[in-house]
Design a protein around this motif. Sequence first.
Motif, PDB file in Angstrom:
ATOM      1  N   GLU A 141       0.823  -1.190   0.000  1.00  0.00           N
ATOM      2  CA  GLU A 141       0.000   0.000   0.000  1.00  0.00           C
ATOM      3  C   GLU A 141       0.859   1.242   0.000  1.00  0.00           C
ATOM      4  O   GLU A 141       1.899   1.313   0.634  1.00  0.00           O
ATOM      5  CB  GLU A 141      -0.897   0.003   1.233  1.00  0.00           C
ATOM      6  N   GLY A 142       0.425   2.243  -0.749  1.00  0.00           N
ATOM      7  CA  GLY A 142       1.130   3.505  -0.762  1.00  0.00           C
ATOM      8  C   GLY A 142       2.339   3.527  -1.660  1.00  0.00           C
ATOM      9  O   GLY A 142       3.072   4.499  -1.699  1.00  0.00           O
ATOM     10  N   SER A 143       2.630   2.460  -2.400  1.00  0.00           N
ATOM     11  CA  SER A 143       3.779   2.462  -3.277  1.00  0.00           C
ATOM     12  C   SER A 143       3.528   3.388  -4.459  1.00  0.00           C
ATOM     13  O   SER A 143       2.411   3.594  -4.897  1.00  0.00           O
ATOM     14  CB  SER A 143       4.068   1.046  -3.787  1.00  0.00           C
ATOM     15  N   SER A 144       4.606   3.957  -4.971  1.00  0.00           N
ATOM     16  CA  SER A 144       4.466   4.872  -6.102  1.00  0.00           C
ATOM     17  C   SER A 144       4.109   4.095  -7.350  1.00  0.00           C
ATOM     18  O   SER A 144       4.616   3.007  -7.589  1.00  0.00           O
ATOM     19  CB  SER A 144       5.774   5.627  -6.311  1.00  0.00           C
ATOM     20  N   ASP A 145       3.257   4.647  -8.138  1.00  0.00           N
ATOM     21  CA  ASP A 145       2.766   3.979  -9.333  1.00  0.00           C
ATOM     22  C   ASP A 145       3.570   4.475 -10.522  1.00  0.00           C
ATOM     23  O   ASP A 145       3.246   5.464 -11.155  1.00  0.00           O
ATOM     24  CB  ASP A 145       1.276   4.291  -9.515  1.00  0.00           C
ATOM     25  N   VAL A 146       4.673   3.756 -10.829  1.00  0.00           N
ATOM     26  CA  VAL A 146       5.552   4.212 -11.896  1.00  0.00           C
ATOM     27  C   VAL A 146       5.136   3.658 -13.253  1.00  0.00           C
ATOM     28  O   VAL A 146       5.675   4.068 -14.273  1.00  0.00           O
ATOM     29  CB  VAL A 146       7.007   3.794 -11.599  1.00  0.00           C
ATOM     30  N   CYS A 147       4.238   2.702 -13.252  1.00  0.00           N
ATOM     31  CA  CYS A 147       3.851   2.087 -14.524  1.00  0.00           C
ATOM     32  C   CYS A 147       2.676   2.828 -15.143  1.00  0.00           C
ATOM     33  O   CYS A 147       1.802   3.321 -14.461  1.00  0.00           O
ATOM     34  CB  CYS A 147       3.479   0.620 -14.312  1.00  0.00           C
ATOM     35  N   LYS A 148       2.676   2.864 -16.455  1.00  0.00           N
ATOM     36  CA  LYS A 148       1.593   3.537 -17.175  1.00  0.00           C
ATOM     37  C   LYS A 148       0.454   2.583 -17.493  1.00  0.00           C
ATOM     38  O   LYS A 148      -0.627   3.008 -17.840  1.00  0.00           O
ATOM     39  CB  LYS A 148       2.139   4.142 -18.469  1.00  0.00           C
ATOM     40  N   ASN A 149       0.723   1.268 -17.404  1.00  0.00           N
ATOM     41  CA  ASN A 149      -0.339   0.324 -17.699  1.00  0.00           C
ATOM     42  C   ASN A 149      -0.644  -0.499 -16.457  1.00  0.00           C
ATOM     43  O   ASN A 149      -0.267  -0.133 -15.349  1.00  0.00           O
ATOM     44  CB  ASN A 149       0.057  -0.570 -18.883  1.00  0.00           C
ATOM     45  N   ASP A 150      -1.333  -1.607 -16.629  1.00  0.00           N
ATOM     46  CA  ASP A 150      -1.798  -2.381 -15.493  1.00  0.00           C
ATOM     47  C   ASP A 150      -0.872  -3.528 -15.117  1.00  0.00           C
ATOM     48  O   ASP A 150      -1.222  -4.339 -14.272  1.00  0.00           O
ATOM     49  CB  ASP A 150      -3.194  -2.947 -15.788  1.00  0.00           C
ATOM     50  N   LYS A 151       0.306  -3.631 -15.746  1.00  0.00           N
ATOM     51  CA  LYS A 151       1.211  -4.745 -15.481  1.00  0.00           C
ATOM     52  C   LYS A 151       2.566  -4.224 -15.027  1.00  0.00           C
ATOM     53  O   LYS A 151       2.938  -3.090 -15.296  1.00  0.00           O
ATOM     54  CB  LYS A 151       1.365  -5.626 -16.729  1.00  0.00           C
ATOM     55  N   ALA A 152       3.298  -5.095 -14.336  1.00  0.00           N
ATOM     56  CA  ALA A 152       4.617  -4.727 -13.835  1.00  0.00           C
ATOM     57  C   ALA A 152       5.500  -5.962 -13.834  1.00  0.00           C
ATOM     58  O   ALA A 152       5.029  -7.095 -13.695  1.00  0.00           O
ATOM     59  CB  ALA A 152       4.525  -4.141 -12.435  1.00  0.00           C
ATOM     60  N   VAL A 153       6.813  -5.740 -13.989  1.00  0.00           N
ATOM     61  CA  VAL A 153       7.806  -6.806 -13.965  1.00  0.00           C
ATOM     62  C   VAL A 153       8.284  -6.996 -12.529  1.00  0.00           C
ATOM     63  O   VAL A 153       8.684  -6.037 -11.862  1.00  0.00           O
ATOM     64  CB  VAL A 153       8.997  -6.474 -14.882  1.00  0.00           C
ATOM     65  N   VAL A 154       8.243  -8.246 -12.059  1.00  0.00           N
ATOM     66  CA  VAL A 154       8.615  -8.555 -10.679  1.00  0.00           C
ATOM     67  C   VAL A 154       9.690  -9.636 -10.684  1.00  0.00           C
ATOM     68  O   VAL A 154       9.557 -10.654 -11.372  1.00  0.00           O
ATOM     69  CB  VAL A 154       7.394  -9.043  -9.878  1.00  0.00           C
ATOM     70  N   SER A 155      10.771  -9.407  -9.919  1.00  0.00           N
ATOM     71  CA  SER A 155      11.845 -10.393  -9.821  1.00  0.00           C
ATOM     72  C   SER A 155      11.411 -11.552  -8.936  1.00  0.00           C
ATOM     73  O   SER A 155      10.871 -11.362  -7.848  1.00  0.00           O
ATOM     74  CB  SER A 155      13.100  -9.747  -9.235  1.00  0.00           C
ATOM     75  N   LEU A 156      11.676 -12.780  -9.410  1.00  0.00           N
ATOM     76  CA  LEU A 156      11.365 -13.990  -8.651  1.00  0.00           C
ATOM     77  C   LEU A 156      12.606 -14.632  -8.057  1.00  0.00           C
ATOM     78  O   LEU A 156      12.547 -15.758  -7.556  1.00  0.00           O
ATOM     79  CB  LEU A 156      10.644 -15.008  -9.535  1.00  0.00           C
ATOM     80  N   GLY A 157      13.745 -13.951  -8.117  1.00  0.00           N
ATOM     81  CA  GLY A 157      14.966 -14.503  -7.529  1.00  0.00           C
ATOM     82  C   GLY A 157      16.193 -13.830  -8.107  1.00  0.00           C
ATOM     83  O   GLY A 157      16.383 -13.827  -9.319  1.00  0.00           O
ATOM     84  N   SER A 158      17.017 -13.251  -7.226  1.00  0.00           N
ATOM     85  CA  SER A 158      18.197 -12.521  -7.682  1.00  0.00           C
ATOM     86  C   SER A 158      19.500 -13.266  -7.413  1.00  0.00           C
ATOM     87  O   SER A 158      20.556 -12.834  -7.836  1.00  0.00           O
ATOM     88  CB  SER A 158      18.256 -11.142  -7.016  1.00  0.00           C
TER      89      SER A 158
END
Length: 868
Positions: free
Chosen positions: A692-709
């Motif tokens: 909650e409260g995270s900045s919305d940097v994406c212009k669309n409804d999807k985002a890339v999320v890392s599953l392991g670094s």
Amino acid sequence: MWSFLLFTLVSSDCVKSNYFTECSASLTRDIIVAGSSDCGKEYPKIYPSQDCTFPCGPGTYLDITEGAMSCLPCQSGTYSIGGGEILGGDGESWESSLSKVISECYINVDDIDYYNLNCTGWTQSDNILISGETTKGYTYTAGLSFSFSIVKQGTVTVTYRKDTVHLNGYKVGFFSIFLNLEMKHFDDEIDDSTWKTITLPLDPGNYEFYLEYRTMKSAKNIEPHAYVSEIRVIGTDWSSTHCHPCKRGGNLPGSSKCDLCDFNYYWDGFDCKTCPNDKYSLKGSVGEESCQPRLECTENDYKHIYSNCTNSSRNLTYQWKEPILCAYQNYTLPSGKYNLSCETCKQGHFIEKTGDVTKCVACPDGKYISNDTNNKCENCTAGYYALKIYNYSDWTELPENFTTNCIMTDGTVCLDSSGWIPSTYYLTTGKNLQSHSEVFLNRYFDIESNFGIIKFEYEFINFQGGSLDAYVDGAWSGGWSQSDFQTGTISLTQGLHYVQWTYWPNSTNSEEIRIYSIKIHGSIEGGAKLCAKCLDGSYSTSGSAICSLCSPGNSSNTDNTGCIPCQNYYYSPIEGSKCYKCPSGTISNNNRTNCIATDYTYLSDETFYLGNITGRGVTEGVYTTGICDMPSSKLYCHQTFYGPLPGDKKNFYVSVMNPSQIVLPSVSYYFKPTSAFAYAVMEKKELTKFKEGSSDVCKNDKAVVSLGSIVSGVNRVREGLKIDYSQGDYCDKYQRTYNSSLLLYCDKSANIGWPAHNNTRHCFYEFVWKTKYGCPVCMFEDMNTIYSSCENGKRTYKKIEGSYCILPFDGDIEWTEPCWDPVLFSWPMLVAGILIGILLLSALVSLLMYVKYHKGYRQLEDQSRNIS
């Protein structure tokens, strides 16, 4: 009907009253103003077709005078929210409000929901809603729903608390809010001592509100419940048509909420009145009967005030603590004391003198003062830092920045306690608290060191089963319920943290808790009496207040005075980390920030060939060689990743121990761009319920999320080779990270194969790749042997792959050995050989017989000569 209504209005008391009809389709309504004959013969009056959209803000109500609508301020002791409704809390009681909502429950058995079976829904008690009951072993859900329409920008606010516990490694107890079937709030935090208030914005429109609490009753979770104190909806009308009366306190005219009466006052329903001089009351008291006789004053009711230390002495005077609750009229404060010794400086402080005045001052940052008496601050040596310590042990009054309060389980203020009480040498909760009360001690702590620790000394007096819990930033940190003198510890990370101590009395009795000291290590407060060694991964120079962090790929040297690169086969993935050994089968990359694959992965007595699926070539983080060079695969290769791989309503991208950053058109990273081994493209709304409260940097409804670094493990399993990736992006509010695994399943019939999503668990994703590369490289003894016929005295031998292993190269292993022609071993040749053997044997026997008899004949011949 109209005549009956008008008769009722006319027969009312001499009070002017407004009545409003429902708004029509044209957004107009009639307003009826009524009053008794004492108020004038012109009443009642009807003002038809008035504008429904006439707005009045919070603290006011809609009125009509001489046909003109206006907004008048609420009178003292009343309030309004500017058009809306309040269920429970300060509004309509839950006993009356339950008829406006739908309460339901259901249990889940073998993935089937059974509604209102073997369970109970929400019930009201003490003007709060409490979730119902079910039998043990079932997943139980209590649901609450109602509908409303919003005519202007509004909000819905829910005040609640709930029980969430750890059971068998999982959290149990989820609180969710839905608007029009879309989840808007999800809470699984273990912080059930705190009432929470969540406010959601509303645009004009129709809404179906649904609230649910899901849990499971068990032997370790005996009576799990959720509690709702109030649901407040603002925006259901353009204005309030009346003001609500305050129930527990008054306020100024034109207020949107009620304020509690102060100490030594009580609420009489219209105003805050002063208690008689011989009585006192706590804040929020209602009714004159809440004024209690003042008790005899003690030393805990006043505080001592020391003057500055001048010419090596100081004076002591006494003042009443505010608010004054004891019988001060009959008590005389002690006389002052003069020419007393100056205070002894606390740890990490030295004596500073200005003219005739001396005072204790903390050592500057990076310096410490030892326990000797030289009164001199010294620099910490390189590799160490000055660890500040501050000890709160003087409880004459509540120290600065500490706050305290007491609330009941329904969220209202306690009537017999205002919180923790300073008693000169300790803080106490007091005795005989009401049941279902909670006493809070709160403070912000700013940790400047790499970590911080709070140690506090406490004791239960007349222990009766109560408990003391600590919460850090709203999350449960620890609990204590031992009766003897104890020391509690709270660990803190670097940064600002909100810490709460909460006492829960088990029942109304003489139990109390005393806190004797609170010592904070590593904050911005106090001074340093010692130098602490920097942790691995950090370093310092002489005179440092904190340790600096080594950059990724590096860690601190042995004396923590600087940073050095990690050795080969070791890596440091983040700032300030030590060097970790790479998992078996991997090596560290060039800058020692990660572990990557080699063409051959060696695991104890087995070897796997991964050169064709890692894609690693000369340049790290680039796919330069392997199966993606095949025309059929190029469309499904992105940087070093295979994908998109569909599954779980997402798209995945997975690499084989060859990390890089993925770049996708029109899709941005939800967190900052980072190198990883696996990614998911997720719906942003699925992520925001945890962040909650995270900045919305994406212009669309999807985002890339890392599953392991990082590669956290490479292990042989029965099915093939399992690769584990961990430390992806944050998955939830508890800073758990996304993790994933890739199983290279040994399946030679699949040939190269292709990876696929296989399974999803909370914060974890599993992928399976059926491929020949999941099979180990064949050892010589694992291979099958074939050979040719014997030709020209030579035979050709060849080794081929076994059933569950592969060769990492094209071609076969073959060699030749000498051999004999098979004709020599046919039956005729064997018979001939036997006959020849017999003849040779007969000839040999005849020869031996001949030699024997010939020798005997010669002997006889020789004897005959001698005789003659």
